[in-house]
Design an enzyme around this catalytic site. Structure first.
Site, PDB file in Angstrom:
ATOM      1  N   ARG A  70       0.872  -1.193   0.000  1.00 14.97           N
ATOM      2  CA  ARG A  70       0.000   0.000   0.000  1.00 14.97           C
ATOM      3  C   ARG A  70       0.905   1.237   0.000  1.00 14.97           C
ATOM      4  O   ARG A  70       1.215   1.795   1.053  1.00 14.97           O
ATOM      5  CB  ARG A  70      -0.891  -0.016   1.245  1.00 14.97           C
ATOM      6  CG  ARG A  70      -2.017  -1.047   1.213  1.00 14.97           C
ATOM      7  CD  ARG A  70      -2.915  -0.906   2.436  1.00 14.97           C
ATOM      8  NE  ARG A  70      -4.178  -1.591   2.292  1.00 14.97           N
ATOM      9  CZ  ARG A  70      -4.423  -2.834   2.721  1.00 14.97           C
ATOM     10  NH1 ARG A  70      -3.489  -3.533   3.311  1.00 14.97           N
ATOM     11  NH2 ARG A  70      -5.613  -3.378   2.553  1.00 14.97           N
ATOM     12  N   ARG A 114       1.286  -1.272  -5.321  1.00 14.66           N
ATOM     13  CA  ARG A 114       0.050  -0.617  -5.746  1.00 14.66           C
ATOM     14  C   ARG A 114       0.318   0.880  -5.775  1.00 14.66           C
ATOM     15  O   ARG A 114       0.839   1.438  -4.810  1.00 14.66           O
ATOM     16  CB  ARG A 114      -1.073  -0.909  -4.763  1.00 14.66           C
ATOM     17  CG  ARG A 114      -2.271  -0.023  -5.074  1.00 14.66           C
ATOM     18  CD  ARG A 114      -3.453  -0.255  -4.217  1.00 14.66           C
ATOM     19  NE  ARG A 114      -3.324   0.316  -2.894  1.00 14.66           N
ATOM     20  CZ  ARG A 114      -4.228   0.077  -1.937  1.00 14.66           C
ATOM     21  NH1 ARG A 114      -5.230  -0.731  -2.167  1.00 14.66           N
ATOM     22  NH2 ARG A 114      -4.088   0.628  -0.758  1.00 14.66           N
ATOM     23  N   GLU A 124     -11.883  -3.714  -7.426  1.00 15.59           N
ATOM     24  CA  GLU A 124     -12.464  -3.384  -6.124  1.00 15.59           C
ATOM     25  C   GLU A 124     -13.699  -2.503  -6.261  1.00 15.59           C
ATOM     26  O   GLU A 124     -14.199  -1.960  -5.279  1.00 15.59           O
ATOM     27  CB  GLU A 124     -11.417  -2.760  -5.191  1.00 15.59           C
ATOM     28  CG  GLU A 124     -10.644  -1.616  -5.788  1.00 15.59           C
ATOM     29  CD  GLU A 124      -9.565  -1.063  -4.843  1.00 15.59           C
ATOM     30  OE1 GLU A 124      -9.547  -1.400  -3.655  1.00 15.59           O
ATOM     31  OE2 GLU A 124      -8.740  -0.284  -5.340  1.00 15.59           O
ATOM     32  N   ARG A 166     -17.242   1.113   4.857  1.00 14.06           N
ATOM     33  CA  ARG A 166     -16.320   0.228   5.591  1.00 14.06           C
ATOM     34  C   ARG A 166     -15.816   0.848   6.890  1.00 14.06           C
ATOM     35  O   ARG A 166     -15.243   0.177   7.729  1.00 14.06           O
ATOM     36  CB  ARG A 166     -15.147  -0.197   4.691  1.00 14.06           C
ATOM     37  CG  ARG A 166     -14.253   0.935   4.282  1.00 14.06           C
ATOM     38  CD  ARG A 166     -13.295   0.510   3.189  1.00 14.06           C
ATOM     39  NE  ARG A 166     -12.051  -0.044   3.711  1.00 14.06           N
ATOM     40  CZ  ARG A 166     -10.989  -0.290   2.951  1.00 14.06           C
ATOM     41  NH1 ARG A 166     -11.040  -0.073   1.641  1.00 14.06           N
ATOM     42  NH2 ARG A 166      -9.887  -0.774   3.471  1.00 14.06           N
ATOM     43  N   CYS A 226      -6.545  -9.630  -2.507  1.00 13.07           N
ATOM     44  CA  CYS A 226      -5.680  -9.000  -1.498  1.00 13.07           C
ATOM     45  C   CYS A 226      -6.472  -8.255  -0.432  1.00 13.07           C
ATOM     46  O   CYS A 226      -5.884  -7.607   0.427  1.00 13.07           O
ATOM     47  CB  CYS A 226      -4.661  -8.080  -2.161  1.00 13.07           C
ATOM     48  SG  CYS A 226      -5.417  -6.695  -2.999  1.00 13.07           S
TER      49      CYS A 226
HETATM   50  C1  PEP Z   1      -9.290  -3.504  -0.764  1.00  6.09           C
HETATM   51  O1  PEP Z   1     -10.031  -2.566  -1.020  1.00  6.09           O
HETATM   52  O2  PEP Z   1      -9.702  -4.665  -0.561  1.00  6.09           O
HETATM   53  C2  PEP Z   1      -7.847  -3.288  -0.674  1.00  6.09           C
HETATM   54  C3  PEP Z   1      -7.016  -4.305  -0.553  1.00  6.09           C
HETATM   55  O3  PEP Z   1      -7.385  -2.013  -0.674  1.00  6.09           O
HETATM   56  P1  PEP Z   1      -7.491  -1.041   0.606  1.00  6.09           P
HETATM   57  O4  PEP Z   1      -7.945  -1.852   1.784  1.00  6.09           O
HETATM   58  O5  PEP Z   1      -6.161  -0.439   0.804  1.00  6.09           O
HETATM   59  O6  PEP Z   1      -8.528  -0.059   0.161  1.00  6.09           O
HETATM   60 MG    MG Z   2      -9.202  -0.673  -1.703  1.00  6.85          MG
END
Ligand code: PEP
Ligand code: MG
Length: 543
Positions: free
Chosen positions: A298, A334, A433, A467, A504
């Site tokens: 990340r 990423r 995603e 989230r 991931c």
């Molecule tokens: C996801 O969205 O599942 C991801 C791996 O990226 P992040 O959690 O950094 O948004």
């Molecule tokens: Mg993400």
């Protein structure tokens, strides 16, 4: 002893004194835009204003001695502008009347004041808009610096307690001293919780109560798995925690036996088991847990821990360290996923009603190509030192992928001209995603070498469940049939086009979902390093 319950965000046991985050109204909160304590915000603004005026005075003096009177005058003009009664009134009004934080007020007043100057007919006044941006940026950076000071000051083992922690605060904390986290806000899928799992330390979120500064220095015990905090623990509680710690240590020893073994089901299906990291400091955990690669670096955390844009050299050094540490094993970087909950003050991102649906990740990168281009050059340069791949986040269309690849290609051409080595066969992938990208995964598969499914955001966007909102956690499950169908579709589309597909997001380490993902044909799973060996054990038991 006081017992406080919360939600488990990362398992494990910790016993240490508490370090409570200073009151949000007194401290910097980059992402917090409103405050219930305008007096504290006014004090913070005036302190930052004074500091910047003093710094500008020093700069004027330096310029006078080293360059000339005219240049010194620029800084003196900036000093005057920062004391302009109209501008200062506007900033103060936003704090007292609109309850904005000092950062929120400075940012908004700066934008409004600059827009007003830009709309004037007088060319001289128009040009002053850029000065306003410059000065407000300095005040913002000064305000935000306090945030870093708080986190950076910790110099002994502690359990951090806070109402909430921003990803930028979390990333500033010295890993050696942080035994665990407790936050009254946050959710198990917030980036702060993800970082705790990446660091392999216990974390509890969404507690019934905030553990405030009056608890500073007092002893606490955490049981991450059950989401329980024991304040001022009794001797029996401490003894039972000690037992759990010993059991954890024993469990780690059992896991050691799995190191070096292939991650293969009983029927011989191999799954690549990779780790997720946020910064170079996470590399030892990756190697210790025998990850077969890094499936998600990340990269935004390198930006979050800074006060200003990292240079190409800063980024190159960090990526190179990762590439060299991993050797032949893959390192998937990423590209920048700033925005939403990951706010970086110096990016001066616009205020948005719905930041998760707003200016974020690839959208920022394509709109501000100079930032993106610098990162791509650094990734390409690092690719010469290991087995590097790049992937783009938050993709929703084929056009975005093509635009990102075009910039990557430009960086390759330039590096070639400059004689700087890079891997010409660098793999290029995207994150799936968003529901949009899963639905058009057949078209996207024609453009790239691999897919990595980000279930955290895929769940959020498919099920319309924020989230960050702990209250909605029950609704936001990757096991929802809509999410599983999108994952299945993506894997099929990838395989039809002959490319590999990984996962991931946090669901990649979910023991109940792993057999389903394997059945669907997933090729790679990437997770926090601490989950690697337990997952290898599980996969080896599947037939
Ligand atoms: C996801 O969205 O599942 C991801 C791996 O990226 P992040 O959690 O950094 O948004
Ligand atoms: Mg993400």
């Amino acid at each position: 002893m006081i017992i406080i319950k919360g939600k488990s965000a990362s398992s494990g046991v910790a016993v240490a004194p508490i370090a409570a985050k200073p009151d949000a109204s007194d401290e910097d909160r980059v992402t917090l835009l409103t405050s219930l304590n305008p007096e504290a915000e006014l004090r913070r603004f005036h302190a930052a204003q004074e500091k910047v005026i003093a710094q500008l005075g020093e700069l004027a003096e330096k310029a006078r001695q080293e360059i000339g009177e005219e240049e010194a005058g620029i800084f003196e003009t900036h000093q005057m502008m920062l004391q302009d009664p109209d501008l200062v009134d506007m900033i103060e009004g936003l704090m007292t009347d609109n309850h904005l934080t000092a950062e929120g007020a400075v940012e908004r007043a700066g934008e409004q004041f600059a827009a007003m100057l830009e709309s004037m007919d007088d060319e001289y006044m128009k040009a002053r808009a850029a000065d306003v941006h410059d000065i407000m940026g300095q005040v913002l950076r000064t305000l935000m610096k306090r945030d870093f000071d708080w986190a950076a000051k910790i110099d002994h083992p502690v359990i951090i307690c806070a109402d909430d922690l921003t990803p930028s605060e979390t990333v500033q904390l010295n890993k050696d001293f942080i035994m665990g986290f407790v936050t009254s806000g946050g959710s198990a899928n917030s980036h702060t919780a993800i970082l705790a799992r990446t660091m392999g330390i216990p974390a509890i979120v969404h507690t019934e109560k905030v553990i405030g500064e009056d608890w500073n220095g007092k002893l606490a015990a955490l049981d991450g798995a059950t989401g329980t905090v024991y304040l001022d623990p009794e001797p029996e509680t401490l003894a039972s925690m000690k037992k759990k710690l010993e059991a954890e240590e024993k469990g780690k020893e059992d896991m050691d036996a799995l190191k070096g073994l292939p991650t293969q089901t009983k029927t011989g299906r191999s799954i690549a088991l990779y780790a997720n990291i946020g910064q170079e400091g996470d590399l030892p955990g990756v190697l210790e847990n025998d990850a077969e690669g890094i499936g998600l670096f990340r990269s935004e955390f390198l930006y979050l821990r800074k006060n200003d844009y990292p240079t190409e050299e800063d980024l190159f050094e960090a990526y190179k360290e990762g590439a060299q540490a991993m050797g032949q094993r893959k390192l998937i970087i990423r590209t920048l996923d700033i925005g939403a909950d990951k706010r970086v003050g110096y990016f001066n991102l616009p205020e948005e009603e719905n930041p998760a649906l707003g200016f974020r990740a690839i959208r920022i990168c394509l709109a501000r190509p100079e930032i993106f281009y610098t990162q791509l050059r650094a990734i390409l340069r690092a690719s010469h030192y290991g087995n590097v791949a790049v992937m783009f986040p938050m993709i929703t269309s084929v056009e975005e992928v093509r635009a990102a690849k075009e910039l990557l290609h430009l960086a390759e051409v330039k590096l070639h001209e400059e004689g700087i080595p890079f891997d010409p066969n660098l793999e290029v992938g995207i994150m799936i995603e968003t529901p949009a990208s899963a639905v058009i995964s057949d078209e996207l598969a024609q453009e790239v070498d691999f897919f990595s499914i980000g279930t955290n955001d895929l769940v959020q966007y498919t099920l319309a469940v924020d989230r960050q909102n702990a209250q909605l956690e029950e609704l936001g499950k990757a096991s929802h049939p809509a999410v599983l169908r999108l994952i299945h579709k993506t894997i099929r589309a990838g395989h039809d086009a002959g490319i590999w597909v990984g996962i991931c997001g946090e669901a990649a380490a979910d023991p109940e979902l792993i057999p389903i993902f394997i059945e669907m044909g997933v090729d790679e799973l990437s997770m926090s390093a601490a989950r690697i060996l337990p997952t290898r054990k599980l996969i080896r038991s599947l037939s």
